[in-house]
Design a protein around this motif. Sequence first.
Motif, short mmCIF file in Angstrom:
data_model
loop_
_atom_site.label_atom_id
_atom_site.label_comp_id
_atom_site.label_asym_id
_atom_site.label_seq_id
_atom_site.Cartn_x
_atom_site.Cartn_y
_atom_site.Cartn_z
N PHE A 144 5.91 -3.82 0.52
CA PHE A 144 6.23 -2.44 0.23
C PHE A 144 4.84 -3.48 -1.72
N GLU A 145 3.78 -2.43 -1.53
CA GLU A 145 3.12 -2.91 -2.80
C GLU A 145 2.60 -1.54 -4.16
N GLN A 146 3.20 -2.07 -5.28
CA GLN A 146 2.86 -0.35 -5.95
C GLN A 146 1.68 -0.83 -6.78
N ILE A 147 0.69 0.69 -7.31
CA ILE A 147 -0.83 -0.08 -7.85
C ILE A 147 -1.22 0.47 -8.62
N GLY B 43 4.41 -1.17 4.31
CA GLY B 43 4.19 -1.89 6.03
C GLY B 43 5.69 -1.81 6.54
N CYS B 44 5.15 -2.15 8.16
CA CYS B 44 6.77 -2.71 8.40
C CYS B 44 6.24 -4.46 8.91
N ASP B 45 7.69 -4.53 8.64
CA ASP B 45 7.71 -7.06 8.81
C ASP B 45 7.45 -6.91 10.14
N ASP B 46 8.12 -6.76 11.12
CA ASP B 46 7.98 -7.06 12.43
C ASP B 46 6.72 -7.29 12.84
N THR B 47 5.93 -5.71 12.57
CA THR B 47 4.25 -5.06 13.03
C THR B 47 3.18 -5.59 12.12
N CYS B 48 3.43 -5.73 11.20
CA CYS B 48 2.17 -5.76 10.55
C CYS B 48 1.60 -4.56 10.25
N ALA B 49 2.25 -3.17 10.47
CA ALA B 49 1.37 -1.96 10.47
C ALA B 49 1.81 -1.81 9.36
N ALA B 50 0.21 -1.30 8.70
CA ALA B 50 0.22 -0.58 6.69
C ALA B 50 0.36 0.47 6.91
N ALA B 51 0.52 1.38 5.79
CA ALA B 51 0.05 2.62 5.28
C ALA B 51 -0.04 2.79 3.87
N LEU B 52 -1.51 3.51 3.60
CA LEU B 52 -1.78 3.27 2.01
C LEU B 52 -1.20 4.52 1.76
N ILE B 53 -0.80 5.21 0.91
CA ILE B 53 -0.23 6.43 0.12
C ILE B 53 -0.77 7.07 -1.28
N ASP B 54 -1.54 7.38 -1.43
CA ASP B 54 -2.70 8.26 -2.54
C ASP B 54 -3.53 6.65 -3.24
N PRO B 55 -4.17 6.34 -2.15
CA PRO B 55 -5.04 5.38 -2.31
C PRO B 55 -6.10 5.97 -3.78
N TYR C 177 -6.78 -2.94 -2.32
CA TYR C 177 -6.34 -2.45 -1.32
C TYR C 177 -6.20 -3.16 -0.15
N ILE C 178 -7.46 -3.72 -0.37
CA ILE C 178 -7.95 -4.99 1.53
C ILE C 178 -7.46 -5.68 1.12
N ALA C 179 -7.39 -6.15 -0.51
CA ALA C 179 -6.79 -7.36 -0.65
C ALA C 179 -5.85 -7.53 -0.46
N LEU C 180 -5.13 -6.79 -0.64
CA LEU C 180 -3.24 -6.32 -1.18
C LEU C 180 -2.65 -6.88 0.35
N ALA C 181 -3.85 -6.46 0.98
CA ALA C 181 -3.50 -5.54 2.95
C ALA C 181 -2.96 -7.66 3.46
N SER C 182 -4.81 -7.99 3.04
CA SER C 182 -4.64 -9.71 4.18
C SER C 182 -4.15 -10.47 3.12
N ARG C 183 -3.62 -9.92 1.81
CA ARG C 183 -2.28 -11.60 1.59
C ARG C 183 -1.30 -11.16 2.06
N ASP C 184 -0.72 -9.92 1.74
CA ASP C 184 0.49 -9.42 3.15
C ASP C 184 0.89 -9.73 4.56
N GLY C 185 -0.56 -9.54 4.66
CA GLY C 185 -0.73 -10.20 6.49
C GLY C 185 -0.23 -9.58 7.13
N VAL C 186 -0.98 -8.08 6.36
CA VAL C 186 -0.64 -6.66 7.06
C VAL C 186 -1.94 -5.42 7.30
N ARG C 187 -2.21 -4.73 8.34
CA ARG C 187 -3.76 -4.20 8.87
C ARG C 187 -3.22 -2.99 8.62
N ILE C 188 -4.03 -2.01 7.25
CA ILE C 188 -4.00 -0.75 7.85
C ILE C 188 -4.28 0.07 8.35
#
Length: 346
Positions: free
Chosen positions: A3-6, A17-29, A37-48
């Motif tokens: 979870f990241e709040q921007i 995002g889901c810890d187990d599957t590394c799947a993520a969603a962006l809400i109201d980007p 956003y792309i950098a955060l997803a990479s840092r957190d190890g998830v794919r949008i």
Amino acid sequence: MVFEQIATGGCQSYLIGCDDTCAAALIDPELSQIDHYIALASRDGVRIRYLIDTHTHADHFSATKELARQLNVPVIMHRASPAPFVDMRLADGEMVVLGKLRLQVLHTPGHTADSMCLQVGDRVFTGDTLLIGGTGRTDLPSGNPESLHDSLFNKLLKLDPALKVYPAHDYKGRSHSTLGDELASNPRLQKRERADFVEMMRTLNLTMPTHITEALRTNMSGGKTVAHLLAAATAKVPFMSLGELKSRVEAKEDDLIVLDVRERDAYEGGHVPGARLLPRGQLELRVNTELPDPTRRILTCCELGYISTLAAATLREMGFLHAVALDGGMKAWRESGYPLTTGRDP
């Protein structure tokens, strides 16, 4: 849960995002935060995997269409959204599956007809339906105070009061609240009778958001913002400094065509010595006559530097590969005390 709040000014967007599957969603980007956003997803190890707008925004520019193009992932909105680029349209009670997470959709019209909230785990993303200490306004296109009352009191506020509230906006630096706290202390939620609530919403007399027309146009159609057009032009145009141009003018170099793309009255009021006049609105129609040699080096200038950047980009697209733009504009040129010529073009 990842979870990241921007925060972008008062706008709030969320990476979940889901810890187990590394799947993520962006809400109201928000459009200006794409690289973040792309950098955060990479840092957190998830794919949008999904891009979600809780409603058609009128006060900022959504990043969903541009991110969808870059990442090749679907845009999600409620089925009442007018945007033609939406890939997945959701209805009340449906879910978005995000690995082991389930994002439950609540259709909550009122701020806009396509407003929806998303409940996942211990939190609910309320868009502009419910804000911390407020609610979304209802005086913008497709807003309706009666619908907002129903969405709040007959749906959203009947959920678990312990649910954390994460809205699409907050202007006081607060990260979240709870449904229970909002029901107890939110001034707008104290008007619980439908008629009283509707009267309150209709007499708020709020100022219109900045750039409302442009925001609605781009968010509803997927068109480009002026800032987006300028950024795209800037990315493919070289620039020349004011000092460098001054040196070349004083040396009377003849290998550089200075093209002033302002209107005639502005040009005649003062221009770079030797500059030619070719207003931006006539550029495509007159360029073959005015600039017969596409191999010449051309520098475009305008009042503030924005129109000249677009003009240089257009010239490059038309084959004038040595076109550059002045870094700054005639306003900066004048303020620097650099030489001016008045009257008609040479």
